[in-house]
Design an enzyme around this catalytic site. Structure first.
Site, short mmCIF file in Angstrom:
data_model
loop_
_atom_site.label_atom_id
_atom_site.label_comp_id
_atom_site.label_asym_id
_atom_site.label_seq_id
_atom_site.Cartn_x
_atom_site.Cartn_y
_atom_site.Cartn_z
CB ALA A 165 27.48 -18.39 -25.05
CG PHE A 221 23.06 -19.65 -21.57
CD1 PHE A 221 23.13 -20.99 -21.92
CD2 PHE A 221 23.59 -19.27 -20.35
CE1 PHE A 221 23.73 -21.92 -21.10
CE2 PHE A 221 24.20 -20.20 -19.51
CZ PHE A 221 24.27 -21.52 -19.88
CB ILE A 225 32.31 -23.03 -18.76
CG1 ILE A 225 30.94 -23.28 -19.43
CG2 ILE A 225 32.09 -21.96 -17.73
CD1 ILE A 225 30.65 -24.67 -19.77
CG HIS A 262 30.65 -16.87 -15.82
ND1 HIS A 262 29.80 -16.41 -16.80
CD2 HIS A 262 30.73 -15.87 -14.91
CE1 HIS A 262 29.38 -15.19 -16.49
NE2 HIS A 262 29.93 -14.84 -15.35
CB CYS A 292 37.85 -29.55 1.26
SG CYS A 292 37.76 -30.97 0.13
CB CYS A 296 35.54 -32.71 3.54
SG CYS A 296 34.74 -31.90 2.16
CB ILE A 314 31.80 -14.11 -34.00
CG1 ILE A 314 30.84 -13.33 -33.11
CG2 ILE A 314 33.20 -14.14 -33.38
CD1 ILE A 314 30.41 -14.05 -31.86
P1 NAD Z 1 24.34 -15.22 -24.31
O1 NAD Z 1 23.77 -16.53 -24.78
O2 NAD Z 1 23.56 -14.43 -23.34
O3 NAD Z 1 24.60 -14.30 -25.58
C1 NAD Z 1 25.24 -14.76 -26.71
C2 NAD Z 1 25.11 -13.69 -27.78
O4 NAD Z 1 25.91 -14.09 -28.88
C3 NAD Z 1 23.70 -13.49 -28.29
O5 NAD Z 1 23.32 -12.14 -28.13
C4 NAD Z 1 23.76 -13.89 -29.77
O6 NAD Z 1 23.04 -13.01 -30.60
C5 NAD Z 1 25.23 -13.77 -30.08
N1 NAD Z 1 25.71 -14.73 -31.08
C6 NAD Z 1 25.55 -16.08 -31.07
N2 NAD Z 1 26.22 -16.63 -32.11
C7 NAD Z 1 26.78 -15.61 -32.79
C8 NAD Z 1 27.59 -15.54 -33.96
N3 NAD Z 1 27.96 -16.63 -34.63
N4 NAD Z 1 27.98 -14.31 -34.39
C9 NAD Z 1 27.62 -13.18 -33.73
N5 NAD Z 1 26.87 -13.20 -32.61
C10 NAD Z 1 26.46 -14.40 -32.14
O7 NAD Z 1 25.80 -15.52 -23.80
P2 NAD Z 1 26.67 -14.77 -22.69
O8 NAD Z 1 26.52 -13.30 -22.80
O9 NAD Z 1 28.00 -15.40 -22.78
O10 NAD Z 1 26.02 -15.17 -21.29
C11 NAD Z 1 25.61 -16.46 -21.03
C12 NAD Z 1 26.32 -17.24 -19.98
O11 NAD Z 1 26.31 -18.53 -20.54
C13 NAD Z 1 27.76 -16.98 -19.73
O12 NAD Z 1 27.86 -16.72 -18.40
C14 NAD Z 1 28.50 -18.30 -20.03
O13 NAD Z 1 29.13 -18.73 -18.84
C15 NAD Z 1 27.44 -19.28 -20.29
N6 NAD Z 1 27.55 -20.17 -21.50
C16 NAD Z 1 28.75 -20.56 -21.95
C17 NAD Z 1 28.82 -21.36 -23.09
C18 NAD Z 1 30.18 -21.79 -23.57
O14 NAD Z 1 31.09 -21.94 -22.77
N7 NAD Z 1 30.35 -21.95 -24.88
C19 NAD Z 1 27.66 -21.74 -23.76
C20 NAD Z 1 26.43 -21.32 -23.25
C21 NAD Z 1 26.39 -20.50 -22.11
#
Ligand code: NAD
Length: 252
Positions: free
Chosen positions: A27, A38, A106, A124, A135, A160, A241
């Site tokens: 995320a 999250f 997602i 995910h 179904c 279904c 990032i």
């Molecule tokens: P997570 O929220 O557990 O971790 C995200 C990590 O990214 C954190 O440790 C945070 O410090 C870091 N982070 C956030 N912004 C950043 C940036 N700009 N630069 C550097 N680091 C940054 O997320 P996860 O590990 O993906 O697990 C959470 C679950 O949440 C996943 O299974 C996913 O399916 C779901 N999710 C998806 C979305 C999406 O699709 N964008 C959004 C929220 C959650």
């Protein structure tokens, strides 16, 4: 050269020196596009708790709450554009450096940034459509959203009678077999594995970095905060990032 520049230089060298890289995203790569993650301090889990799959199946109240939350989060996703981090990953795929993007997200932003569908592995699921749990008939979200918001109707399959759920994987729900196999194959075939924007605590997804490392690949972890797997990594970048990947892949 300060420490951060030296770290980014090292990432660039590792990318230049590898023959086949895999990118693994969480995320965190999408927060710069306005989608909350999250587990950051302001992340979604700081405000709410997850609805497990068996609750969704057994409780109408849980289904109603799950749809309410989904349509709320979708407002962020619908308005989001890929950011510099997504564009950098897309460039590395285009150049043939990155063979697969394994994502926990997602939000569909890797696709929007130009990564071909065949290079993306969504562990995910995908939040842009829904599916019958019995179904597997696929449903567009718009009519479901309209019925839910205007008449409080919780959708059921017109073929279904099964329960319809957003096509994402909830806690406690089985992982998609095909995607898990493709992710495993890509991980075992790479010599550089770059984990980006994931707290690396959600398993089995978070198992892939260790699999790559054990198989001889170099492991890079790019995440604002430390993760539990940092001790395995050849390079840990606690940096933002977009700017970091943008610099490493020459993308603005
Ligand atoms: P997570 O929220 O557990 O971790 C995200 C990590 O990214 C954190 O440790 C945070 O410090 C870091 N982070 C956030 N912004 C950043 C940036 N700009 N630069 C550097 N680091 C940054 O997320 P996860 O590990 O993906 O697990 C959470 C679950 O949440 C996943 O299974 C996913 O399916 C779901 N999710 C998806 C979305 C999406 O699709 N964008 C959004 C929220 C959650």
């Amino acid at each position: 050269m300060d420490r951060h520049n030296a770290e980014i230089r090292r990432l660039k060298d590792m990318i230049d020196g590898c023959s086949r890289a895999v990118v693994f995203t969480g995320a965190g790569i999408s927060t710069e596009s306005g989608i909350p993650d999250f587990r950051s301090p302001n992340g979604i889990w700081s405000k709410t708790t997850p609805i497990y799959f068996d609750e969704f199946v057994s409780s109408e109240a849980a289904r109603r709450e799950a749809w309410r939350r989904k349509f709320h989060i979708d407002q962020d996703i619908d308005n989001a554009e890929p950011n510099r981090g997504h564009r950098a990953v897309a460039r590395l795929v285009r150049e043939g450096v990155v063979s697969a993007v394994i994502t926990q997200n997602i939000d569909g932003l890797h696709q929007l940034s130009g990564v071909p569908e065949e290079n993306i592995i969504e562990l995910h699921g995908n939040g842009t459509y829904a599916k019958c749990l019995t179904c597997a008939t696929r449903y567009d979200l718009e009519p479901i959203k309209k019925d839910f918001l205007e008449a409080d109707i919780i959708p059921e399959c017109r073929f279904c009678g099964g329960l319809i759920k957003g096509a994402t994987i909830s806690f406690g729900q089985a992982m998609p077999e095909d995607e898990m196999r493709r992710a495993q194959d890509a991980t075992l075939a790479c010599d550089l594995f770059i984990a980006i924007g994931s707290s690396l605590v959600v398993y089995p997804a978070a198992g892939f970095p260790a699999i790559a490392k054990e198989n001889g690949a170099q492991l890079v972890i790019l995440n604002r905060e430390p993760t539990d797997l940092d001790h395995l990594a050849d390079l840990v970048l606690n940096l933002e990032i977009g700017p970091t990947l943008g610099e490493a892949a020459n993308v603005n």
